[in-house]
Write an enzyme that holds these catalytic residues in place. Structure first.
Site, PDB file in Angstrom:
ATOM      1  N   CYS A  93      22.821  -9.944 -10.613  1.00  0.00           N
ATOM      2  CA  CYS A  93      22.392  -8.822 -11.441  1.00  0.00           C
ATOM      3  C   CYS A  93      23.217  -8.800 -12.707  1.00  0.00           C
ATOM      4  O   CYS A  93      24.432  -8.676 -12.651  1.00  0.00           O
ATOM      5  CB  CYS A  93      22.555  -7.511 -10.696  1.00  0.00           C
ATOM      6  SG  CYS A  93      22.153  -6.114 -11.764  1.00  0.00           S
TER       7      CYS A  93
ATOM      8  N   ASP B  37      12.088 -15.072 -11.148  1.00  0.00           N
ATOM      9  CA  ASP B  37      13.044 -14.005 -11.443  1.00  0.00           C
ATOM     10  C   ASP B  37      14.493 -14.479 -11.270  1.00  0.00           C
ATOM     11  O   ASP B  37      15.382 -14.118 -12.046  1.00  0.00           O
ATOM     12  CB  ASP B  37      12.756 -12.820 -10.508  1.00  0.00           C
ATOM     13  CG  ASP B  37      13.339 -11.521 -11.013  1.00  0.00           C
ATOM     14  OD1 ASP B  37      14.285 -11.566 -11.808  1.00  0.00           O
ATOM     15  OD2 ASP B  37      12.874 -10.459 -10.593  1.00  0.00           O
TER      16      ASP B  37
END
Ligand code: ZN
Length: 314
Positions: free
Chosen positions: A244, A15
């Site tokens: 993010c 991720d």
């Protein structure tokens, strides 16, 4: 091997890396995975079986899986987007595979170019393949419900849609479903509700893990809410690597070091040696000097005289 209360599943090599440009050399990935395993991390999602053309960062996933399998006591997990990916993951020897199904169909079509029904068809094809394998070669198969708490494209995601798709994934033959706050929109109350609703739909034993983000600073609060509901597996990423994409400056994933410190200081057994874990970060920053790493515990260090569950009952 000692028993643990909560399993921290490290997802950084998948991720974290998948959202950065700089390619981490294969040897550095191996060193990272080995160092985390040596620090007591019991499960690592080491990569994603996507076409290398789409994601060059993940081109060496088969090699990383094969290497990670040699590390004692480590569960080696990989993400698969479709049947082809599952075939490659099985060939490489992954212990566990997970396939994302985006609850927001708009997000699913934008990211995977597939409708819900098309993703469920892939799930059924993978289950057929898994069922053809001898039991001892069959990896665990999780259907991961992404954008379960809200979507950047659709906005709010109905709870009924989440429970419906959870049921369909289990009916299609997944061993488990996971709840994923891909967009960092979840809050603790919502998390409690959704865990209860999904568990009442598919059974408590079919939802044991959550993948939460820290986009708006609610990551650890959400983890606590999930633990209160009986969740026992929580995903996180070393140094919140990858950040993010929707909120520059914020870590995307929960930071493994902060999560491990919170659980350990509460006296919950994770199997992790915090001192060793804090040293792993250097491997990643050496290989990726330009990437931001997040977290508070790595900066503050462990408190003086720290021991697991410290201060409790003293
Ligand atoms: Zn994530």
């Amino acid at each position: 091997m000692s028993e643990i209360d909560i399993l921290i599943s490290e997802v950084g090599p998948r991720d974290g890396l998948q959202s950065i440009e700089a390619i981490m050399p294969t040897e550095a990935k191996k060193a990272w995975v080995a160092a985390e395993a040596a620090a007591g991390i019991r499960e690592i999602e080491v990569g994603s079986f996507v076409p290398p053309k789409l994601l060059p960062q993940m081109a060496d996933t088969a090699e990383i899986v094969a290497y990670a399998r040699t590390l004692p006591g480590l569960t080696v997990a990989a993400l698969v987007p479709n049947l082809k990916g599952a075939e490659n993951a099985i060939k490489a020897g992954a212990h566990k595979i997970s396939l994302p199904l985006s609850v927001s169909e708009t997000h699913s079509k934008a990211n995977l170019r597939k409708s819900h029904e098309q993703v469920l068809d892939e799930v059924r094809a993978i289950v057929e393949l898994l069922n053809s394998l001898p039991a001892n070669q069959r990896p665990g198969f999780e259907g991961s419900l992404s954008t379960a708490f809200g979507c950047t494209l659709e906005g709010p995601v109905p709870e009924t849609k989440v429970t419906e798709l959870a049921r369909k994934l289990i009916e299609a033959g997944c061993d488990e479903v996971g709840l994923s706050d891909t967009t960092g929109m979840a809050n603790p109350r919502q998390l409690r509700r959704l865990i209860r609703l999904v568990r009442s739909e598919v059974g408590d034993d079919k939802l044991t893990g959550v993948h939460l983000h820290n986009t708006r600073g609610l990551g650890l609060a959400n983890i606590l809410a999930a633990l209160d509901e009986g969740i026992t597996t929580v995903d996180s990423s070393l140094g919140g690597l990858g950040g993010c994409p929707y909120a520059p400056g914020a870590s995307g994933n929960i930071v493994t070091e902060d999560l491990a410190f919170m659980l350990d200081s509460m006296g919950l057994r994770t199997g992790i040696d915090l001192g060793k874990l804090l040293e792993v970060r250097a491997i990643v920053t050496d290989a990726l000097p330009d990437e931001a790493m997040y977290g508070f515990t790595p900066d503050a260090g462990l408190p003086k005289g720290y021991v697991s569950g410290w201060g409790i009952g003293k």
